[in-house]
Design an enzyme around this catalytic site. Sequence first.
Site, mmCIF file in Angstrom:
data_model
loop_
_atom_site.group_PDB
_atom_site.id
_atom_site.type_symbol
_atom_site.label_atom_id
_atom_site.label_comp_id
_atom_site.label_asym_id
_atom_site.label_seq_id
_atom_site.Cartn_x
_atom_site.Cartn_y
_atom_site.Cartn_z
ATOM 1 N N VAL A 1 0.809 -1.232 0.000
ATOM 2 C CA VAL A 1 0.000 0.000 0.000
ATOM 3 C C VAL A 1 0.840 1.279 0.000
ATOM 4 O O VAL A 1 0.298 2.362 -0.202
ATOM 5 C CB VAL A 1 -0.988 0.042 1.197
ATOM 6 C CG1 VAL A 1 -2.049 -1.032 1.072
ATOM 7 C CG2 VAL A 1 -0.263 -0.051 2.537
ATOM 8 N N SER B 1 -7.596 4.879 15.164
ATOM 9 C CA SER B 1 -7.419 4.117 16.401
ATOM 10 C C SER B 1 -7.820 4.967 17.603
ATOM 11 O O SER B 1 -7.817 6.197 17.534
ATOM 12 C CB SER B 1 -5.938 3.736 16.547
ATOM 13 O OG SER B 1 -5.703 3.098 17.786
ATOM 14 N N TYR C 1 3.355 5.442 16.227
ATOM 15 C CA TYR C 1 2.009 4.881 16.002
ATOM 16 C C TYR C 1 0.947 5.905 16.400
ATOM 17 O O TYR C 1 0.025 6.208 15.632
ATOM 18 C CB TYR C 1 1.854 3.581 16.794
ATOM 19 C CG TYR C 1 0.539 2.872 16.521
ATOM 20 C CD1 TYR C 1 0.375 2.100 15.369
ATOM 21 C CD2 TYR C 1 -0.540 2.992 17.393
ATOM 22 C CE1 TYR C 1 -0.830 1.459 15.107
ATOM 23 C CE2 TYR C 1 -1.745 2.351 17.136
ATOM 24 C CZ TYR C 1 -1.885 1.583 15.995
ATOM 25 O OH TYR C 1 -3.089 0.958 15.731
ATOM 26 N N SER D 1 0.856 8.794 13.927
ATOM 27 C CA SER D 1 0.272 8.444 12.618
ATOM 28 C C SER D 1 -1.249 8.388 12.700
ATOM 29 O O SER D 1 -1.952 8.797 11.770
ATOM 30 C CB SER D 1 0.826 7.099 12.121
ATOM 31 O OG SER D 1 0.332 6.005 12.898
ATOM 32 N N LYS D 2 -1.782 7.923 13.833
ATOM 33 C CA LYS D 2 -3.241 7.790 13.950
ATOM 34 C C LYS D 2 -3.899 9.151 14.191
ATOM 35 O O LYS D 2 -4.993 9.411 13.692
ATOM 36 C CB LYS D 2 -3.597 6.786 15.049
ATOM 37 C CG LYS D 2 -3.131 5.355 14.738
ATOM 38 C CD LYS D 2 -3.738 4.835 13.443
ATOM 39 C CE LYS D 2 -3.389 3.374 13.169
ATOM 40 N NZ LYS D 2 -4.004 2.867 11.931
HETATM 41 N N1 LIG Z 1 -6.060 -4.501 16.717
HETATM 42 C C1 LIG Z 1 -6.267 -3.392 17.419
HETATM 43 O O1 LIG Z 1 -6.389 -3.417 18.672
HETATM 44 C C2 LIG Z 1 -6.383 -2.071 16.707
HETATM 45 C C3 LIG Z 1 -6.825 -0.973 17.476
HETATM 46 C C4 LIG Z 1 -6.935 0.259 16.853
HETATM 47 C C5 LIG Z 1 -6.643 0.396 15.518
HETATM 48 N N2 LIG Z 1 -6.217 -0.674 14.803
HETATM 49 C C6 LIG Z 1 -5.915 -0.456 13.388
HETATM 50 O O2 LIG Z 1 -6.715 -1.315 12.621
HETATM 51 C C7 LIG Z 1 -6.039 -1.589 11.376
HETATM 52 C C8 LIG Z 1 -6.002 -3.091 11.183
HETATM 53 O O3 LIG Z 1 -5.224 -3.648 12.237
HETATM 54 P P1 LIG Z 1 -5.339 -5.166 12.683
HETATM 55 O O4 LIG Z 1 -5.388 -5.186 14.141
HETATM 56 O O5 LIG Z 1 -6.377 -5.826 11.867
HETATM 57 O O6 LIG Z 1 -3.865 -5.655 12.262
HETATM 58 P P2 LIG Z 1 -3.355 -6.916 11.446
HETATM 59 O O7 LIG Z 1 -1.881 -6.938 11.641
HETATM 60 O O8 LIG Z 1 -4.142 -8.105 11.811
HETATM 61 O O9 LIG Z 1 -3.694 -6.508 9.937
HETATM 62 C C9 LIG Z 1 -2.977 -5.485 9.290
HETATM 63 C C10 LIG Z 1 -2.783 -5.890 7.824
HETATM 64 O O10 LIG Z 1 -2.095 -4.812 7.158
HETATM 65 C C11 LIG Z 1 -1.198 -5.414 6.239
HETATM 66 N N3 LIG Z 1 -0.119 -4.511 5.861
HETATM 67 C C12 LIG Z 1 0.838 -3.984 6.679
HETATM 68 N N4 LIG Z 1 1.699 -3.274 5.937
HETATM 69 C C13 LIG Z 1 1.284 -3.350 4.639
HETATM 70 C C14 LIG Z 1 1.774 -2.818 3.417
HETATM 71 N N5 LIG Z 1 2.894 -2.061 3.364
HETATM 72 N N6 LIG Z 1 1.103 -3.101 2.267
HETATM 73 C C15 LIG Z 1 -0.002 -3.874 2.301
HETATM 74 N N7 LIG Z 1 -0.510 -4.413 3.438
HETATM 75 C C16 LIG Z 1 0.134 -4.133 4.584
HETATM 76 C C17 LIG Z 1 -0.662 -6.640 6.986
HETATM 77 O O11 LIG Z 1 -0.078 -7.570 6.081
HETATM 78 C C18 LIG Z 1 -1.914 -7.150 7.668
HETATM 79 O O12 LIG Z 1 -2.582 -8.105 6.871
HETATM 80 C C19 LIG Z 1 -4.656 -0.961 11.490
HETATM 81 O O13 LIG Z 1 -4.634 0.261 10.804
HETATM 82 C C20 LIG Z 1 -4.486 -0.751 12.994
HETATM 83 O O14 LIG Z 1 -3.606 0.295 13.284
HETATM 84 C C21 LIG Z 1 -6.090 -1.906 15.372
#
Ligand SMILES: NC(=O)c1ccc[n+]([C@@H]2O[C@H](COP(=O)([O-])OP(=O)(O)OC[C@H]3O[C@@H](n4cnc5c(N)ncnc54)[C@H](O)[C@@H]3O)[C@@H](O)[C@H]2O)c1
Length: 254
Positions: free
Chosen positions: A68, A146, A160, A163-164
């Site tokens: 991405v 987030s 982190y 960025s958010k």
């Molecule tokens: N899990 C939590 O508690 C939480 C809380 C708040 C926000 N978030 C946000 O939610 C979103 C999803 O997180 P998640 O928990 O599902 O994480 P996850 O690690 O399960 O999924 C993230 C996905 O992003 C992909 N990714 C990372 N870098 C990439 C790149 N350069 N190109 C293409 N794909 C890429 C990874 O391969 C992975 O499949 C993120 O933006 C995260 O910051 C998560």
Amino acid sequence: MNSPYTIKDRSGIVTGAASGIGRATAVHLARMDARVALVDKDGHGLEKTRLLIEEKNSFSPLVFESDVTQETAVREVVAETVAQFGAVDFLINSAGILRRTAFFEIPPAEWDLVMNVNLRAAFLYCQAVAPHMVDRGRGAIINVASLAGRSCSILGGAHYTTSKHALIGLSRHLARELSSKGLRINAFCPGATLTPMTLNVSSDEEIEAVATTIPRGRWASPEEQAAVIGFLVSDAAVNITGACIDSNGGALMV
Ligand SMILES: NC(=O)c1ccc[n+]([C@@H]2O[C@H](COP(=O)([O-])OP(=O)(O)OC[C@H]3O[C@@H](n4cnc5c(N)ncnc54)[C@H](O)[C@@H]3O)[C@@H](O)[C@H]2O)c1
């Protein structure tokens, strides 16, 4: 009369679709009869998401194993999705990475990596998709920010959190510029959610400890977060733009 919650026959792109919230969102939107393009750099994870969708749906998603952060690749994904589906009605920017490094120890290259994936990639995707949405006079963009963008990350580092916060700023600014053209741009702000991102960096004790800080008393599942995104994509959310939608079990109150 169609329910405003329906997104049947709409089409769009979900980044980060190989895992966690992105995968659950892609599966959920497909269950709502939308056609989805899956984007991630993790080809194995994408394949699993594709199978999950095909198990219950009569149609197949588009699958893009793609980084991405790469501008040319982003434009190719958007062009190919428009060519195949005829339209991009929604864009969900869920790809993200978490790093926990303490502030004094963050190497500049790690700072850049977190900013590139969590912020610049969303900018690239929004910029690639928005002209098409403006031409059609409609479109929903959801940037997965987030709780860390609303306060401060418990699990991630300063990069982190920064960025958010910036991703929420981007979403608000786009809403200011583009809502009059029929677009809705919102930041979605999940709190602690059980996904590989968080499970990979937390001990069982830490997961328990975080749960005790959440008024609801537990972490969310990716599916619970996906259901909120499904609502935001639908016309039921027609008056919601430039918002931060929190889904954190009450964690922002404490
Ligand atoms: N899990 C939590 O508690 C939480 C809380 C708040 C926000 N978030 C946000 O939610 C979103 C999803 O997180 P998640 O928990 O599902 O994480 P996850 O690690 O399960 O999924 C993230 C996905 O992003 C992909 N990714 C990372 N870098 C990439 C790149 N350069 N190109 C293409 N794909 C890429 C990874 O391969 C992975 O499949 C993120 O933006 C995260 O910051 C998560």
